[in-house]
Design a protein around this motif. Structure first.
Motif, PDB file in Angstrom:
ATOM      1  N   UNK A 201      18.640  21.336  40.814  1.00 55.19           N
ATOM      2  CA  UNK A 201      19.811  20.967  41.594  1.00 55.19           C
ATOM      3  C   UNK A 201      19.450  19.955  42.669  1.00 55.19           C
ATOM      4  N   UNK A 202      19.945  18.736  42.509  1.00 54.40           N
ATOM      5  CA  UNK A 202      19.822  17.731  43.548  1.00 54.40           C
ATOM      6  C   UNK A 202      21.054  17.761  44.432  1.00 54.40           C
ATOM      7  N   UNK A 203      21.096  16.870  45.410  1.00 47.74           N
ATOM      8  CA  UNK A 203      22.238  16.881  46.330  1.00 47.74           C
ATOM      9  C   UNK A 203      22.904  15.523  46.487  1.00 47.74           C
ATOM     10  N   UNK A 204      22.148  14.450  46.369  1.00 46.94           N
ATOM     11  CA  UNK A 204      22.701  13.125  46.672  1.00 46.94           C
ATOM     12  C   UNK A 204      22.528  12.149  45.507  1.00 46.94           C
ATOM     13  N   UNK A 205      22.384  12.662  44.307  1.00 51.13           N
ATOM     14  CA  UNK A 205      22.252  11.794  43.148  1.00 51.13           C
ATOM     15  C   UNK A 205      20.866  11.247  42.935  1.00 51.13           C
ATOM     16  N   UNK A 206      19.907  11.753  43.665  1.00 52.46           N
ATOM     17  CA  UNK A 206      18.535  11.265  43.550  1.00 52.46           C
ATOM     18  C   UNK A 206      17.926  11.668  42.219  1.00 52.46           C
ATOM     19  N   UNK A 207      17.152  10.768  41.637  1.00 51.06           N
ATOM     20  CA  UNK A 207      16.342  11.078  40.460  1.00 51.06           C
ATOM     21  C   UNK A 207      14.945  10.538  40.746  1.00 51.06           C
ATOM     22  N   UNK A 208      14.050  11.402  41.207  1.00 50.35           N
ATOM     23  CA  UNK A 208      12.721  10.955  41.596  1.00 50.35           C
ATOM     24  C   UNK A 208      12.806   9.909  42.703  1.00 50.35           C
ATOM     25  N   UNK A 209      11.940   8.894  42.648  1.00 49.62           N
ATOM     26  CA  UNK A 209      11.903   7.885  43.711  1.00 49.62           C
ATOM     27  C   UNK A 209      12.797   6.674  43.438  1.00 49.62           C
ATOM     28  N   UNK A 226      16.216  17.794  29.079  1.00 49.58           N
ATOM     29  CA  UNK A 226      15.051  18.685  29.140  1.00 49.58           C
ATOM     30  C   UNK A 226      15.376  20.023  29.796  1.00 49.58           C
ATOM     31  N   UNK A 227      16.350  20.041  30.707  1.00 46.19           N
ATOM     32  CA  UNK A 227      16.747  21.255  31.414  1.00 46.19           C
ATOM     33  C   UNK A 227      18.092  20.981  32.056  1.00 46.19           C
ATOM     34  N   UNK A 228      18.712  22.006  32.633  1.00 44.71           N
ATOM     35  CA  UNK A 228      19.970  21.786  33.329  1.00 44.71           C
ATOM     36  C   UNK A 228      19.693  20.976  34.582  1.00 44.71           C
ATOM     37  N   UNK A 229      20.262  19.793  34.655  1.00 41.32           N
ATOM     38  CA  UNK A 229      19.990  18.872  35.760  1.00 41.32           C
ATOM     39  C   UNK A 229      21.310  18.447  36.388  1.00 41.32           C
ATOM     40  N   UNK A 230      21.477  18.793  37.654  1.00 42.53           N
ATOM     41  CA  UNK A 230      22.699  18.477  38.400  1.00 42.53           C
ATOM     42  C   UNK A 230      22.313  17.661  39.631  1.00 42.53           C
ATOM     43  N   UNK A 248      25.378  30.144  43.876  1.00 44.82           N
ATOM     44  CA  UNK A 248      26.695  29.595  43.539  1.00 44.82           C
ATOM     45  C   UNK A 248      26.720  28.139  43.976  1.00 44.82           C
ATOM     46  N   UNK A 249      27.048  27.261  43.036  1.00 36.10           N
ATOM     47  CA  UNK A 249      27.072  25.840  43.360  1.00 36.10           C
ATOM     48  C   UNK A 249      28.180  25.139  42.584  1.00 36.10           C
ATOM     49  N   UNK A 250      28.553  23.979  43.087  1.00 30.23           N
ATOM     50  CA  UNK A 250      29.535  23.123  42.421  1.00 30.23           C
ATOM     51  C   UNK A 250      28.764  22.048  41.674  1.00 30.23           C
ATOM     52  N   UNK A 251      29.015  21.921  40.383  1.00 29.49           N
ATOM     53  CA  UNK A 251      28.276  20.983  39.538  1.00 29.49           C
ATOM     54  C   UNK A 251      28.736  19.554  39.745  1.00 29.49           C
ATOM     55  N   UNK A 252      28.039  18.624  39.087  1.00 30.46           N
ATOM     56  CA  UNK A 252      28.423  17.215  39.157  1.00 30.46           C
ATOM     57  C   UNK A 252      29.854  17.007  38.684  1.00 30.46           C
ATOM     58  N   UNK A 253      30.290  17.824  37.734  1.00 31.39           N
ATOM     59  CA  UNK A 253      31.631  17.684  37.172  1.00 31.39           C
ATOM     60  C   UNK A 253      32.692  18.412  37.989  1.00 31.39           C
ATOM     61  N   UNK A 254      32.285  19.040  39.098  1.00 29.38           N
ATOM     62  CA  UNK A 254      33.243  19.741  39.943  1.00 29.38           C
ATOM     63  C   UNK A 254      33.467  21.187  39.559  1.00 29.38           C
ATOM     64  N   UNK A 255      32.676  21.714  38.630  1.00 28.48           N
ATOM     65  CA  UNK A 255      32.822  23.084  38.174  1.00 28.48           C
ATOM     66  C   UNK A 255      32.043  24.036  39.078  1.00 28.48           C
ATOM     67  N   UNK A 256      32.641  25.159  39.421  1.00 27.66           N
ATOM     68  CA  UNK A 256      31.953  26.171  40.216  1.00 27.66           C
ATOM     69  C   UNK A 256      31.124  27.047  39.277  1.00 27.66           C
ATOM     70  N   UNK A 257      29.820  27.137  39.551  1.00 21.20           N
ATOM     71  CA  UNK A 257      28.891  27.823  38.656  1.00 21.20           C
ATOM     72  C   UNK A 257      28.099  28.862  39.440  1.00 21.20           C
TER      73      UNK A 257
END
Length: 462
Positions: A201-209, A226-230, A248-257
């Motif tokens: 789970x990321x927070x600001x759209x970061x993917x590595x550097x 490779x795995x669940x990546x949000x 409990x988190x809100x996914x990239x698509x806006x779904x509560x999971x």
């Protein structure tokens, strides 16, 4: 109270501190190395080396599971023994640590002091309860520590940092990784390949550097397979239930999971270890986070005989940079007030994911849009990559329009760690794209992909 007098006192015996000590001694100064914790460096104990050991096991599992595409079949189930995996990780880790400890043990006893240091004034340190160190110059090389937000601290031992992973005796079944930086991606992918159910789970759209939008988007798609990546997850709650954690988190698509995990691995960044140094007792100017204001060229704090090197300054938390800064800080501390700028090498950063991640030179975000052209290559149809079934990747190289010099690159792809060194050397030698293309390229090798990207840049230069 015992008082020790020395030319240079170095606080911290990690990569930067050990380099500072050796440099100060080589410059003819007396020096004392102060360490409050265990010797062995972050890299050897909980960083570079144990993580690569875990990744090596993960790669072995991955290659075995995907051998059928070559016509090589494993009849029967592939079995991953988590206890054996972690036993090797810890056994080999301890071996690497022993080399560092042996080096420290070989130092003169008079040059080593055990205890946590804090400043009494600019030149006087209190170490433990019964020792003071009066030094003409001081090097702060205290390293950094992972950040643990309060939401996760409340989970107790179910919230862990990367250090804790390498203390496991067995692999857990379910792990949530918080943070999509290099540590999160490396460990998240490795655990997933070893059979752990991973949600990253990321927070600001970061993917590595990555700062290049196209390369970042490509990498996001690769890791999502490779795995669940949000990358844009919003964690709303983290609750401990016995030996489990419910997130409990809100996914990239806006779904509560809601998901349940054995551990939450927090990889949300690091902070310099300066909180316990009592810097308020000095005349050093401090910034908003309590770090001494210093010259990044000389590593000197104002006009004071205090120098700050390695992860403790929060600039380039990489082992080779820490070692370089330690040498410069130790030399400057020994020769104070005669100080010189650090001789910086070409910037290079690597993540040991699969495909690999690398960045060399200037980042895409730091370049003026009209000042450069981008050369591109996809590794999906690159010959050698396809032969090995490792044909995933996208590389962007950046070339200055006016000088035609290579200035930087960001990419994900096979053998990234090796290509990164070629590009770092080219950058440090200030080569133009034309000079780089006159260099030899063998066939068939993955480096031919680099040549394709360089040729594409030439076409765009016109």
């Amino acid at each position: 109270m015992n008082t020790i007098h020395t030319d240079v006192a170095i606080i911290g015996a990690g990569s930067a501190g050990l380099s500072a000590y050796r440099a100060a001694k080589a410059a003819g100064a007396s020096a004392i190395l102060i360490e409050g914790g265990a010797h062995g460096t972050t890299c050897a104990r909980v960083g570079c080396m144990p993580s690569k050991l875990l990744i090596a096991a993960a790669d072995a599992a991955h290659h075995a599971a995907h051998a059928a595409a070559f016509g090589v079949h494993i009849d029967g189930a592939l079995r991953i023994d988590g206890r054996e995996v972690m036993a090797r990780v810890k056994r080999e880790r301890d071996r690497f640590v022993s080399f560092v400890v042996a080096g420290v043990d070989a130092m003169p006893d008079a040059d080593k002091l055990t205890g946590y240091a804090r400043f009494i004034d600019d030149n006087l340190l209190q170490v433990g309860d019964d020792t003071k160190v009066q030094a003409k110059s001081i090097v702060i090389a205290t390293g950094s520590s992972p950040v643990m937000p309060s939401m996760y601290r409340a989970l107790g031992d179910r919230a862990i940092i990367n250090d804790d992973v390498f203390a496991w005796d067995d692999l857990p079944k379910r792990v949530a990784v918080i943070g999509a930086g290099v540590i999160g991606l490396e460990l998240g992918q490795a655990l997933a390949r070893l059979g752990v159910r991973v949600s990253l789970l990321g927070a600001r759209g970061r993917v590595g550097p990555f700062t290049d939008p196209d390369v970042r988007a490509y990498a996001g798609r690769v890791f999502s397979e490779a795995f669940r990546f949000e990358p844009f997850a919003q964690v709303q709650a983290a609750v401990r239930e016995g030996d489990e954690v419910r997130l409990r988190y809100v996914s990239d698509a806006g779904e509560s999971i809601e998901e349940t995990f054995d551990y939450v691995l927090v990889a949300a960044g690091r902070k310099p270890n300066v909180g316990g140094l009592a810097l308020s007792n000095t005349s050093l100017a401090l910034d908003d986070v309590g770090l001494p204001v210093y010259d990044p060229l000389t590593l000197q704090a104002g006009a004071h005989p205090v120098f700050i090197a390695g992860d403790a300054n929060g600039v380039l938390p990489l082992l080779h940079e820490a070692a370089d800064e330690g040498r410069a800080a130790g030399t400057n501390a020994a020769r104070y007030p005669h100080v010189e700028a650090v001789e910086r090498r070409a910037p290079i950063a690597i993540a040991f994911t699969d495909p690999g991640i690398a960045m060399v030179g200037s980042r895409h975000v730091d370049l003026k849009p009209e000042s450069f052209v981008t050369g591109e290559v996809s590794f999906e149809d690159q010959g050698r990559s396809r032969v090995m079934l490792r044909n995933r990747g996208l590389m962007h190289v950046y070339v200055d329009r006016a000088s035609r010099r290579f200035v930087g690159a960001e990419w994900i792809g096979p053998d990234a760690e090796h290509i990164a060194h070629l590009l770092a050397w080219a950058l440090q030698m200030k080569l133009t794209v034309d000079e780089m293309l006159r260099m030899p390229f063998y066939h068939p090798v993955v480096e031919e992909g680099l040549r394709t990207a360089l040729r594409d840049a030439v076409v765009r230069l016109g």
